[in-house]
Design a protein around this motif. Structure first.
Motif, PDB file in Angstrom:
ATOM      1  N   ASP A  66      40.542  40.534  82.261  1.00 31.63           N
ATOM      2  CA  ASP A  66      41.956  40.627  82.610  1.00 31.63           C
ATOM      3  C   ASP A  66      42.589  39.239  82.562  1.00 31.63           C
ATOM      4  OD1 ASP A  66      41.275  39.272  84.995  1.00 31.63           O
ATOM      5  OD2 ASP A  66      41.105  41.141  86.123  1.00 31.63           O
ATOM      6  N   ARG A  67      43.868  39.152  82.736  1.00 31.41           N
ATOM      7  CA  ARG A  67      44.593  37.895  82.579  1.00 31.41           C
ATOM      8  C   ARG A  67      44.120  36.840  83.570  1.00 31.41           C
ATOM      9  NH1 ARG A  67      50.760  38.782  80.610  1.00 31.41           N
ATOM     10  NH2 ARG A  67      50.444  36.570  80.224  1.00 31.41           N
ATOM     11  N   GLU A  68      43.785  37.249  84.795  1.00 30.60           N
ATOM     12  CA  GLU A  68      43.340  36.282  85.808  1.00 30.60           C
ATOM     13  C   GLU A  68      42.019  35.647  85.399  1.00 30.60           C
ATOM     14  OE1 GLU A  68      44.484  39.326  86.416  1.00 30.60           O
ATOM     15  OE2 GLU A  68      46.421  38.719  87.281  1.00 30.60           O
ATOM     16  N   GLU A  69      41.086  36.454  84.944  1.00 32.34           N
ATOM     17  CA  GLU A  69      39.783  35.921  84.524  1.00 32.34           C
ATOM     18  C   GLU A  69      39.937  35.066  83.271  1.00 32.34           C
ATOM     19  OE1 GLU A  69      35.865  34.929  84.368  1.00 32.34           O
ATOM     20  OE2 GLU A  69      36.952  35.894  86.016  1.00 32.34           O
ATOM     21  N   VAL A  70      40.813  35.474  82.359  1.00 30.44           N
ATOM     22  CA  VAL A  70      41.065  34.678  81.163  1.00 30.44           C
ATOM     23  C   VAL A  70      41.589  33.300  81.542  1.00 30.44           C
ATOM     24  CG1 VAL A  70      42.566  34.466  79.131  1.00 30.44           C
ATOM     25  CG2 VAL A  70      41.408  36.632  79.607  1.00 30.44           C
ATOM     26  N   ALA A  71      42.480  33.241  82.514  1.00 32.02           N
ATOM     27  CA  ALA A  71      43.036  31.955  82.956  1.00 32.02           C
ATOM     28  C   ALA A  71      41.953  31.055  83.545  1.00 32.02           C
ATOM     29  CB  ALA A  71      44.141  32.198  83.981  1.00 32.02           C
ATOM     30  N   ILE A  72      41.039  31.631  84.289  1.00 32.27           N
ATOM     31  CA  ILE A  72      39.933  30.852  84.868  1.00 32.27           C
ATOM     32  C   ILE A  72      39.042  30.289  83.759  1.00 32.27           C
ATOM     33  CG2 ILE A  72      37.818  31.020  86.239  1.00 32.27           C
ATOM     34  CD1 ILE A  72      39.284  33.127  87.961  1.00 32.27           C
ATOM     35  N   ARG A  73      38.724  31.128  82.810  1.00 33.54           N
ATOM     36  CA  ARG A  73      37.877  30.686  81.699  1.00 33.54           C
ATOM     37  C   ARG A  73      38.585  29.631  80.846  1.00 33.54           C
ATOM     38  NH1 ARG A  73      33.666  34.799  79.221  1.00 33.54           N
ATOM     39  NH2 ARG A  73      32.658  35.422  81.154  1.00 33.54           N
ATOM     40  N   GLN A  74      39.880  29.799  80.677  1.00 33.69           N
ATOM     41  CA  GLN A  74      40.622  28.840  79.871  1.00 33.69           C
ATOM     42  C   GLN A  74      40.590  27.453  80.505  1.00 33.69           C
ATOM     43  OE1 GLN A  74      42.152  29.481  76.721  1.00 33.69           O
ATOM     44  NE2 GLN A  74      41.992  27.248  76.813  1.00 33.69           N
ATOM     45  N   GLU A  75      40.624  27.376  81.815  1.00 30.20           N
ATOM     46  CA  GLU A  75      40.512  26.080  82.500  1.00 30.20           C
ATOM     47  C   GLU A  75      39.174  25.417  82.188  1.00 30.20           C
ATOM     48  OE1 GLU A  75      41.165  26.434  86.648  1.00 30.20           O
ATOM     49  OE2 GLU A  75      43.293  26.970  86.474  1.00 30.20           O
ATOM     50  N   GLN A  76      38.096  26.207  82.169  1.00 31.56           N
ATOM     51  CA  GLN A  76      36.768  25.663  81.852  1.00 31.56           C
ATOM     52  C   GLN A  76      36.695  25.221  80.388  1.00 31.56           C
ATOM     53  OE1 GLN A  76      34.869  29.375  83.305  1.00 31.56           O
ATOM     54  NE2 GLN A  76      33.655  28.070  84.650  1.00 31.56           N
ATOM     55  N   ILE A  77      37.310  26.001  79.525  1.00 34.35           N
ATOM     56  CA  ILE A  77      37.352  25.643  78.104  1.00 34.35           C
ATOM     57  C   ILE A  77      38.129  24.351  77.912  1.00 34.35           C
ATOM     58  CG2 ILE A  77      38.275  26.344  75.857  1.00 34.35           C
ATOM     59  CD1 ILE A  77      37.656  29.272  76.758  1.00 34.35           C
ATOM     60  N   ASP A  78      39.259  24.226  78.597  1.00 34.56           N
ATOM     61  CA  ASP A  78      40.075  23.017  78.499  1.00 34.56           C
ATOM     62  C   ASP A  78      39.288  21.788  78.966  1.00 34.56           C
ATOM     63  OD1 ASP A  78      42.202  24.498  77.567  1.00 34.56           O
ATOM     64  OD2 ASP A  78      43.202  24.630  79.516  1.00 34.56           O
ATOM     65  N   ALA A  79      38.504  21.961  80.019  1.00 37.29           N
ATOM     66  CA  ALA A  79      37.706  20.841  80.543  1.00 37.29           C
ATOM     67  C   ALA A  79      36.659  20.412  79.525  1.00 37.29           C
ATOM     68  CB  ALA A  79      37.046  21.242  81.861  1.00 37.29           C
ATOM     69  N   TYR A  80      36.002  21.372  78.868  1.00 38.64           N
ATOM     70  CA  TYR A  80      35.005  21.057  77.841  1.00 38.64           C
ATOM     71  C   TYR A  80      35.668  20.308  76.685  1.00 38.64           C
ATOM     72  CZ  TYR A  80      31.218  21.767  74.426  1.00 38.64           C
ATOM     73  OH  TYR A  80      30.216  21.582  73.511  1.00 38.64           O
ATOM     74  N   ALA A  81      36.796  20.831  76.216  1.00 40.85           N
ATOM     75  CA  ALA A  81      37.486  20.205  75.082  1.00 40.85           C
ATOM     76  C   ALA A  81      37.907  18.782  75.430  1.00 40.85           C
ATOM     77  CB  ALA A  81      38.695  21.040  74.689  1.00 40.85           C
ATOM     78  N   ALA A  82      38.373  18.576  76.655  1.00 39.43           N
ATOM     79  CA  ALA A  82      38.789  17.231  77.076  1.00 39.43           C
ATOM     80  C   ALA A  82      37.607  16.274  77.095  1.00 39.43           C
ATOM     81  CB  ALA A  82      39.441  17.306  78.454  1.00 39.43           C
ATOM     82  N   ARG A  83      36.453  16.731  77.600  1.00 46.17           N
ATOM     83  CA  ARG A  83      35.244  15.877  77.623  1.00 46.17           C
ATOM     84  C   ARG A  83      34.833  15.516  76.208  1.00 46.17           C
ATOM     85  NH1 ARG A  83      33.482  19.667  81.370  1.00 46.17           N
ATOM     86  NH2 ARG A  83      32.066  20.595  79.830  1.00 46.17           N
ATOM     87  N   CYS A  84      34.835  16.502  75.337  1.00 53.36           N
ATOM     88  CA  CYS A  84      34.424  16.269  73.954  1.00 53.36           C
ATOM     89  C   CYS A  84      35.343  15.268  73.277  1.00 53.36           C
ATOM     90  CB  CYS A  84      34.409  17.589  73.182  1.00 53.36           C
ATOM     91  SG  CYS A  84      34.211  17.409  71.393  1.00 53.36           S
ATOM     92  N   LEU A  85      36.623  15.535  73.286  1.00 49.52           N
ATOM     93  CA  LEU A  85      37.565  14.715  72.531  1.00 49.52           C
ATOM     94  C   LEU A  85      37.765  13.341  73.153  1.00 49.52           C
ATOM     95  CD1 LEU A  85      40.178  17.456  71.558  1.00 49.52           C
ATOM     96  CD2 LEU A  85      38.292  16.535  70.196  1.00 49.52           C
ATOM     97  N   ALA A  86      37.419  13.186  74.441  1.00 49.92           N
ATOM     98  CA  ALA A  86      37.518  11.869  75.066  1.00 49.92           C
ATOM     99  C   ALA A  86      36.544  10.881  74.435  1.00 49.92           C
ATOM    100  CB  ALA A  86      37.253  11.980  76.568  1.00 49.92           C
ATOM    101  N   GLY A  87      35.463  11.398  73.843  1.00 51.62           N
ATOM    102  CA  GLY A  87      34.475  10.530  73.217  1.00 51.62           C
ATOM    103  C   GLY A  87      34.755  10.218  71.767  1.00 51.62           C
ATOM    104  N   LEU A  88      35.836  10.758  71.234  1.00 58.96           N
ATOM    105  CA  LEU A  88      36.182  10.500  69.834  1.00 58.96           C
ATOM    106  C   LEU A  88      36.483   9.014  69.649  1.00 58.96           C
ATOM    107  CD1 LEU A  88      36.751  11.969  67.125  1.00 58.96           C
ATOM    108  CD2 LEU A  88      39.139  12.105  67.839  1.00 58.96           C
ATOM    109  N   PRO A  89      35.823   8.361  68.709  1.00 56.92           N
ATOM    110  CA  PRO A  89      36.037   6.916  68.515  1.00 56.92           C
ATOM    111  C   PRO A  89      37.502   6.598  68.253  1.00 56.92           C
ATOM    112  CG  PRO A  89      34.124   7.662  67.273  1.00 56.92           C
ATOM    113  CD  PRO A  89      34.799   8.894  67.798  1.00 56.92           C
ATOM    114  N   SER A  90      37.963   5.517  68.829  1.00 59.56           N
ATOM    115  CA  SER A  90      39.341   5.093  68.639  1.00 59.56           C
ATOM    116  C   SER A  90      39.603   4.802  67.163  1.00 59.56           C
ATOM    117  CB  SER A  90      39.618   3.832  69.473  1.00 59.56           C
ATOM    118  OG  SER A  90      40.921   3.352  69.241  1.00 59.56           O
TER     119      SER A  90
END
Length: 427
Positions: free
Chosen positions: A176-200
């Motif tokens: 449902d939409r509530e669970e999707v929103a929770i999962r999206q927060e976790q996905i966003d956190a993973y993407a942020a960790r990954c892309l933070a390591g991208l070489p300048s």
């Protein structure tokens, strides 16, 4: 197909279609009758690329509503506004499948996309062609890995007598939409960790290579993991199969402003497979992150083979042409794909590991760099079969590989791939 060899000074032994070989120094003198005597049962081998987690088809339900003579349609929910339509159209500028559709098909695409993004029900579509709905639904999901919560759809046919009057569309959701929103927060956190390591200052190729390597290093191949057909398996569980790998790759590339779409097809065995089409500096390439995860092919485990000797990443499918891809993959995609011909962003070309002729100076430099960097192995690729055969003759038949390798015991482990014209040597 990759072949694996053990080369000794003065002798070469072919051991079949294997990918990883454990070195042995207790060789017998003279002819060898049985290969099983050389390789004990605990040796870890790979059995080739096998895709045990096939791509899934989506669940489709059909319903039919008969309109009584002189009757009216049931009251429809508030539909897509013109402002919402125009905004979604603008956002599809880099959506590959969308761009391949006709104007009429794009209208249906936007209606389905809006329905799935907003969890709408009974959205009236601008088509009454059920096959077209199926095709465009697949186009939407191929372009949008962020729609991870959909498992299919239902459509309702409204008929007056024998005449079909309209079709409405409703997505089928895993959460449902509530669970999707929770999962999206976790996905966003993973993407942020990954892309933070991208070489300048990384260019587009370096960005693609970084994401390719990051996903391989943080994901294990697992056909039994939950949600293995969508990005949640990778971003939340660190385990997936081909479609999960491909959608996660696409999601991160899109976050990094690299155009990417999902490609569906099969491999030589006939099993379903998924990978990506990406664009770098205006040129199209294929990318297969699943096949880049070399460790999933190993059978026997690290206990039976030195972990540091198992290749972590296979670069044969990092930015390849259509010709290279189709040696092992069969494309069966929902829309037509471009013929990819550029080698500019191919891994071997960009990393200086691509040979258009046998260059002894470059070979020396490549092996020296491998030792200086502490690499477990090195891999290079030849431009053509002629160059590949010449390289084989020089390094293997004439045993000149011993000029480049530090192997005091006179034993060399290596693989070669006659389809990809590549060779790998363990250091």
């Amino acid at each position: 197909m990759k072949r694996t060899f053990i080369l000794l000074s003065g002798m070469m032994v072919l051991i079949g279609s294997l990918a990883y070989v454990r070195e042995r120094t207790d060789w017998l003198d003279g002819p060898i009758a049985e290969l099983s005597a050389l390789f004990p049962e605990e040796t870890a081998f790979a059995v080739g690329r096998a895709e045990s987690g096939q791509t899934e088809t989506y669940v489709v339900e059909e319903q039919e509503m008969q309109i009584p003579e002189g009757g009216k349609f049931t009251e429809e929910p508030e539909g897509l506004t013109e402002e919402e339509r125009l905004l979604l159209q603008e956002e599809q500028e880099t959506s590959y499948a969308y761009q391949q559709l006709s104007e009429e098909e794009r209208t249906v695409y936007i209606e389905i996309l809006w329905s799935l993004l907003e969890f709408q029900e009974n959205v009236t579509l601008s088509t009454m062609d059920q096959e077209e709905i199926s095709r465009i639904f697949q186009c939407v999901l191929n372009d949008h890995p962020e729609i991870f919560y959909v498992e299919g759809y239902a459509y309702t046919k409204y008929t007056l007598g024998d005449m079909l009057k309209k079709i409405t569309f409703t997505g089928s959701y895993l959460e449902d939409r509530e669970e999707v929103a929770i999962r999206q927060e976790q996905i966003d956190a993973y993407a942020a960790r990954c892309l933070a390591g991208l070489p300048s200052g990384a260019d587009e190729y370096e960005t693609v290579k970084y994401i390719y390597e990051y996903l391989i290093e943080h994901t294990e191949y697992d056909a039994d993991v939950k949600d293995n057909q969508n990005i949640c398996s990778v971003f939340l569980d660190g385990r997936s199969v081909c479609q999960g790998y491909a959608k996660a790759t696409q999601y991160l590339l899109q976050k990094a402003d690299i155009p990417a779409t999902l490609v569906l097809g099969s491999i030589a065995s006939g099993e379903g497979h998924a990978w990506n089409l990406i664009r770098i500096d205006g040129e199209w390439y294929y990318l297969d992150t699943t096949w880049g995860d070399a460790s999933y092919q190993a059978v026997g485990g690290a206990a039976s083979y030195p972990e540091e000797k198992i290749p972590r990443i296979n670069y044969d499918y990092l930015c390849v042409t259509t010709e290279q891809l189709c040696k092992t993959h069969r494309i069966d995609n929902v829309v037509e794909l471009p013929v990819c011909t550029s080698m500019d962003a191919n891994y071997y070309v960009r990393e200086g590991l691509y040979f258009s002729d046998v260059d002894e100076e470059r070979l020396t430099r490549i092996f020296e760099n491998g030792y200086e960097n502490g690499d477990a192995y090195i891999t290079f690729k030849c431009e053509s079969e002629d160059v590949y055969r010449e390289m084989q003759k020089k390094l293997i038949d004439n045993q000149e590989i011993f000029r480049y390798l530090d192997c005091p015991e006179g034993v060399v482990s290596y693989t070669d791939d006659a389809q990809q014209f590549s060779m790998s040597f363990w250091l």
